[in-house]
Design a protein around this motif. Sequence first.
Motif, short mmCIF file in Angstrom:
data_model
loop_
_atom_site.label_atom_id
_atom_site.label_comp_id
_atom_site.label_asym_id
_atom_site.label_seq_id
_atom_site.Cartn_x
_atom_site.Cartn_y
_atom_site.Cartn_z
N HIS A 14 0.84 -1.21 0.00
CA HIS A 14 0.00 0.00 0.00
C HIS A 14 0.87 1.26 0.00
O HIS A 14 0.40 2.35 0.30
CB HIS A 14 -0.93 0.02 1.23
N ASN A 15 2.15 1.09 -0.36
CA ASN A 15 3.04 2.24 -0.38
C ASN A 15 2.87 3.10 -1.62
O ASN A 15 3.36 4.23 -1.67
CB ASN A 15 4.50 1.78 -0.30
N GLY A 16 2.20 2.57 -2.60
CA GLY A 16 1.97 3.32 -3.83
C GLY A 16 1.06 2.55 -4.75
O GLY A 16 0.75 1.37 -4.51
N ILE A 17 0.60 3.21 -5.82
CA ILE A 17 -0.27 2.53 -6.78
C ILE A 17 0.57 1.60 -7.65
O ILE A 17 1.80 1.75 -7.76
CB ILE A 17 -1.05 3.54 -7.64
N ILE A 18 -0.08 0.66 -8.29
CA ILE A 18 0.61 -0.26 -9.19
C ILE A 18 1.02 0.48 -10.45
O ILE A 18 0.20 1.17 -11.07
CB ILE A 18 -0.30 -1.45 -9.54
N GLU A 19 2.28 0.36 -10.81
CA GLU A 19 2.78 0.92 -12.06
C GLU A 19 3.07 -0.23 -13.01
O GLU A 19 3.92 -1.09 -12.74
CB GLU A 19 4.03 1.75 -11.84
N LEU A 20 2.36 -0.24 -14.12
CA LEU A 20 2.48 -1.33 -15.07
C LEU A 20 3.67 -1.12 -15.99
O LEU A 20 3.94 0.01 -16.44
CB LEU A 20 1.21 -1.46 -15.90
N ASP A 21 4.36 -2.21 -16.29
CA ASP A 21 5.45 -2.19 -17.26
C ASP A 21 4.90 -2.79 -18.56
O ASP A 21 4.72 -4.00 -18.67
CB ASP A 21 6.63 -3.01 -16.73
N VAL A 22 4.64 -1.94 -19.54
CA VAL A 22 4.00 -2.42 -20.77
C VAL A 22 4.93 -3.33 -21.57
O VAL A 22 4.47 -4.07 -22.45
CB VAL A 22 3.54 -1.22 -21.65
N ASP A 23 6.24 -3.25 -21.31
CA ASP A 23 7.19 -4.08 -22.04
C ASP A 23 7.45 -5.41 -21.34
O ASP A 23 8.20 -6.26 -21.84
CB ASP A 23 8.51 -3.33 -22.21
N GLU A 24 6.86 -5.59 -20.17
CA GLU A 24 7.06 -6.84 -19.40
C GLU A 24 6.39 -8.01 -20.12
O GLU A 24 5.27 -7.89 -20.62
CB GLU A 24 6.46 -6.65 -18.00
N TRP A 25 7.07 -9.16 -20.11
CA TRP A 25 6.48 -10.37 -20.70
C TRP A 25 5.26 -10.79 -19.90
O TRP A 25 5.26 -10.75 -18.67
CB TRP A 25 7.49 -11.50 -20.73
N ARG A 26 4.22 -11.20 -20.61
CA ARG A 26 3.02 -11.71 -19.96
C ARG A 26 2.54 -12.93 -20.72
O ARG A 26 2.73 -13.03 -21.93
CB ARG A 26 1.91 -10.65 -19.96
N PRO A 27 1.89 -13.86 -20.04
CA PRO A 27 1.45 -15.08 -20.73
C PRO A 27 0.20 -14.89 -21.58
O PRO A 27 -0.23 -15.82 -22.27
CB PRO A 27 1.17 -16.05 -19.57
N TYR A 28 -0.37 -13.68 -21.56
CA TYR A 28 -1.61 -13.45 -22.30
C TYR A 28 -1.37 -12.36 -23.34
O TYR A 28 -0.91 -11.26 -23.02
CB TYR A 28 -2.74 -13.04 -21.36
N ALA A 29 -1.67 -12.66 -24.59
CA ALA A 29 -1.35 -11.77 -25.71
C ALA A 29 -2.42 -10.68 -25.86
O ALA A 29 -3.12 -10.59 -26.87
CB ALA A 29 -1.22 -12.58 -27.00
N ILE A 30 -2.54 -9.85 -24.85
CA ILE A 30 -3.47 -8.73 -24.88
C ILE A 30 -2.64 -7.45 -24.90
O ILE A 30 -1.79 -7.22 -24.03
CB ILE A 30 -4.40 -8.72 -23.65
N GLU A 31 -2.86 -6.61 -25.89
CA GLU A 31 -2.10 -5.36 -26.02
C GLU A 31 -2.44 -4.41 -24.89
O GLU A 31 -3.62 -4.21 -24.57
CB GLU A 31 -2.39 -4.71 -27.37
N ILE A 32 -1.42 -3.81 -24.32
CA ILE A 32 -1.62 -2.84 -23.26
C ILE A 32 -1.84 -1.47 -23.91
O ILE A 32 -0.95 -0.90 -24.55
CB ILE A 32 -0.40 -2.77 -22.32
N LYS A 33 -3.05 -0.97 -23.75
CA LYS A 33 -3.38 0.37 -24.22
C LYS A 33 -4.47 0.94 -23.34
O LYS A 33 -5.07 0.22 -22.52
CB LYS A 33 -3.83 0.32 -25.68
N SER A 34 -4.72 2.21 -23.46
CA SER A 34 -5.71 2.88 -22.62
C SER A 34 -7.08 2.23 -22.79
O SER A 34 -7.55 2.03 -23.92
CB SER A 34 -5.79 4.36 -22.96
N GLY A 35 -7.68 1.89 -21.66
CA GLY A 35 -9.02 1.30 -21.67
C GLY A 35 -9.03 -0.21 -21.72
O GLY A 35 -10.08 -0.84 -21.61
N THR A 36 -7.84 -0.85 -21.84
CA THR A 36 -7.78 -2.32 -21.84
C THR A 36 -8.24 -2.87 -20.49
O THR A 36 -7.92 -2.32 -19.44
CB THR A 36 -6.35 -2.79 -22.13
N SER A 37 -8.98 -3.96 -20.55
CA SER A 37 -9.41 -4.62 -19.31
C SER A 37 -8.18 -5.14 -18.57
O SER A 37 -7.40 -5.92 -19.12
CB SER A 37 -10.37 -5.76 -19.62
N PHE A 38 -8.03 -4.69 -17.33
CA PHE A 38 -6.91 -5.18 -16.51
C PHE A 38 -7.01 -6.68 -16.31
O PHE A 38 -6.01 -7.41 -16.37
CB PHE A 38 -6.92 -4.44 -15.17
N ALA A 39 -8.23 -7.20 -16.09
CA ALA A 39 -8.42 -8.63 -15.86
C ALA A 39 -8.01 -9.44 -17.07
O ALA A 39 -7.36 -10.49 -16.96
CB ALA A 39 -9.87 -8.91 -15.48
#
Length: 826
Positions: free
Chosen positions: A138-163
Amino acid sequence: MKVSLNTIKQYIDFELPPVDELVAQINSQLGGVEEVIDFGAKYKDAKIVKVVECEKHPNADKLSVCKIDAGTGELITVVCGAPNVHTDMWAVWLPPESVVPSTYDDNEPFRLTARELRGVTSNGMLAAGDELDINNDHNGIIELDVDEWRPYAIEIKSGTSFAAAYGLDDIIIDIENKMFTHRPDCFGQLGVAREVAGITGRQFTSPSWYKVLPEFNRGDVQELRVENNASAVVPRFMAVLVKDVVVKASPLWLQCELVRLGSKPINNIVDVTNYIMLLTGQPTHAYDYDKLRGQALIARMANEGETITLLNNKTYELTPDDIVIADAEGPVGLAGIMGGRDSEVSDTTTNVVLECATFDMYAVRRSSMRHGVFTDALTRFNKGQSPLQNPYILSLLLSSLYDVAGGRQASDIYDVGTTSQALPAVKASVEFINSRLGLQLSTDEVMKLLQCVEIDVSRASDQSTELSIVPPFWRTDIEQPEDVVEEVGRLHGFDKLPRELPRRLASPAAKNTRRVLKQRVRDSLTRAGANEVLSYSFVHENVMKRAGQNTDYAFRLSNALSPDLQFYRLSVLPSLLDKVHMNTKLGYDEFVLFEIGKGHNKHAHAADDGGLPKEPEYIDMVYACKTEKQGAAYFVMRQFAERLMRDLKLAAEFRPSIDAIDGVVSAPFEPSRSATIALADGNILGIVGELKQTVKKAFKLPAATAAASFDLAALQAAVDQKTNGYVPLSKYPTITQDISLKVGCEVSYSTIEAIVREALAAQLIGVLMRVEPVSIYQSPDDMENKTITLHIECTSYEKTLTDDTINAAMEHVAKQAASRSGAIRI
C-alpha cells in the motif's frame, strides 16, 4: 485443488466446452467439483489507463490531481494520494460505481463514487496492490510495465481490461482433494490440463520442458556440499547453487498467476518456487546459501532432542522419525513440510540453493501429524510424488529464476538417489479390459483413450490385441492390468458402461454359518433383556491393565488414531467393563451388556496362512446391579448363559474349575466364584463368574457384577455338530417343582446340582429335565449350613407325568443328596 481454466488454456490447443458441460465431465470422470468461482467478477470494472497529466493538488500537499486516458476519447480527473504517481505512467483505474476488489467478498463491499476531495472531484481511484487484492503493498499505486512479458497476448493500451491483460478474467474450478489421493500429478495445473484433454477425447502434448530430459551445465565454482543420508525415505535429492540473484517483488503477471491459483506473492525467489509447485505438483525450496553453515545441504533423519524454528516462527522438538534438511551444524528445514527460519530467503539474499527432492509420503505425513504442521507442499508430498520428474522440474525452476531474479549457476547439479527415467511396462489385452468393463471397444479405441493422456501403448502387430502399456514418469499409479482397466473406463466414461448385472447362477448363495450364529446369539440375548453395544477394537493400555491382562501380549499401534486407542484389545470384556460405570452414573440401576467382537493375542495365537495374526471372536456379557435383589450376580449371569445354551440347543455343563480357560480371557474373573461352560464331551465353550475385587475397584463397578465370555469358534463347532437342531414341543404338560436342601457350607452348589441331575435321570428315564438355581440362603444364626433351592421342570414326550411319579423322583433325589452330601430336605 483449485484449477484455473486460463492456465489450462495455455497448455491445450483446442476450445474447452462450456463451463457447465466441463464441470459435469470433471464430476463424472475426474473428481468431485466443490465450487465454481467466477474469479474475474471482482475485476470486471478495472481498466488500464495512462496518466497524461499529474499536478499537485492546490489544497493538499500529499494529493495529486491526475488526468488519465481511459480510452474514452476524453481525459478523466482522478485525485491520487500515492507518492509514486507521475506523468506517463501506466496504472489501474477503478471507475465510479465499481467495487474495490479487496472488499469484493465482504458482507458490505466498498463501492466507489465520484466525490469531491479538497475542492476537486475525483472520478474513482488509481489502485494499489492491496486494494486490487493482489499483494500487501500500500506504499503506492501499481505501475504497469508495458514491455514486461506476460502469458496473455493482450495489447496494453488505454481502456484495456486489466483482468483480461493479466489473466484475472478467469473461472476457477475447485475440485475435492480426496479425489486425487492416488494421483499426485493432478495436484498441478499441468496434470489437470492433461486429464481435461483426456476426458474430452483430445490429444494432450506436454510442453517440451516436461518431455525432453534436460542437459544441465556445469557450475563455475564448487562451493556446495550435498549429501543424502536418508535414502530409504528420500528417494531422490537434487540441489544446485545459484549466485548473484536479486531479491525483489515478482513481475505483476506472476503475482496475478499466484493469486488466481490460491497462493500469495512474497518475493520473486519464493514466488517462483510456489508457482512451479502449483503448475507441476512438485514442491521445491530455496535456501539462503550464505546462511547455510559449512556450505552444506544434507538430507538426514533428525537426532533425538534436536529442535528447529520453522518459517511460521514456531519451534519444534524433533524425533529420529523426522526427515530434516540440515547444514553442517543442524536442521534448516522439516523435509517436505516447511523450511526453517534461519535459512529463509530475505531482501538481503544474493545467493540461493535450490532444492528439488522426493520424500516418502508416509514419513512426512507422520511428521506432519506429530507436530501439527500442514502446508501446500505437504499436501503434495503425502500423495507420493514421482522422483522421475525432478530433473524436469529443477530445469524449469532454474530458467524461471533467471527470468525474474537473474543469477548464474555456481555449482554442478547434485543428484543423489533414483536416476532411472522409466516405469515398468504393464501387459493387458483388449479382451481383458472389455470383459471387466462390459464394453466392446476396439484395440484402436483403447489405444487412443490412453494415448490422449500421453500413456505409451504399443502392440506386437496390427492384428494383435495384446497391449504393452508404459506409464509416463508422472503416473506411478499404473502398476497392474486392473489399473489400466480403471483408466480406460474413466476416460471412456463410467456413465457409458452398460447397465447389466453380471451373469451368475440362479441358485442361492450358501448361508454364512458364522453370520447366522451371531444373529441367533443376538436374538437370544436381546429377548432375555440384554443390550448389545459396539465399542472400539482399539483400547488404551490402562483398560487392559485394569482388567488384569498383560499388555505385553497385545499388538501396539505405531500410528494410533488417538492417544486413547494405542493397543488392539486382547478380548472384548474389558471394553464392556469400561462402559458399566458411565451407565450407572446415568441412572441405570440394573442392566446386561453384551458385545460380539474380535481380540488379538500375539503370543498365544500363531499367524494364519497369509502371515496375519489370528482373530479369535468372543461373545462377552456383563451384568451390573446396584443391589442384589435377585440373588448373587453369578446366578443372574448364569441364567443368561443357560438361556443362550438352550436357544442354541446345546446341553452345557457348568464346572467349578476355570484352569483350562485362556489366561487372557479368565484374567478378570474370580476363580473361586466362576465356572467353566463345557459340553459333555469336555469341549470348553466359555466362562461365567464374578469378577475380582481389584477389577471391580479399577472399573468402579457395582458390588453385584458378573460376566461371561464365550469362544465364538467353539460355539460354532458345537452348533455345527448338531445334525438336527429342531426339538418339537411335547403334547403333554410340563410339571414343575422346587426342592430345598440344607447342606454344610463346605458343599458346593455344583455338587448338589450334579447329584440332583443324576438322581432325576435315574428315576425319570426319557424325560426332558431342566434344573435351575432359585436361591442359596445362609441364616445369620447358622454359619455352618446353607440352603440351596432348585427349580425343576420335567417334560415327557410319551405320557402325562403324575404327581405320584414326580413325588417319588423327589424322594429319591432327597435320599441321594442325604447319602452323598449329608443334605437334609426342608
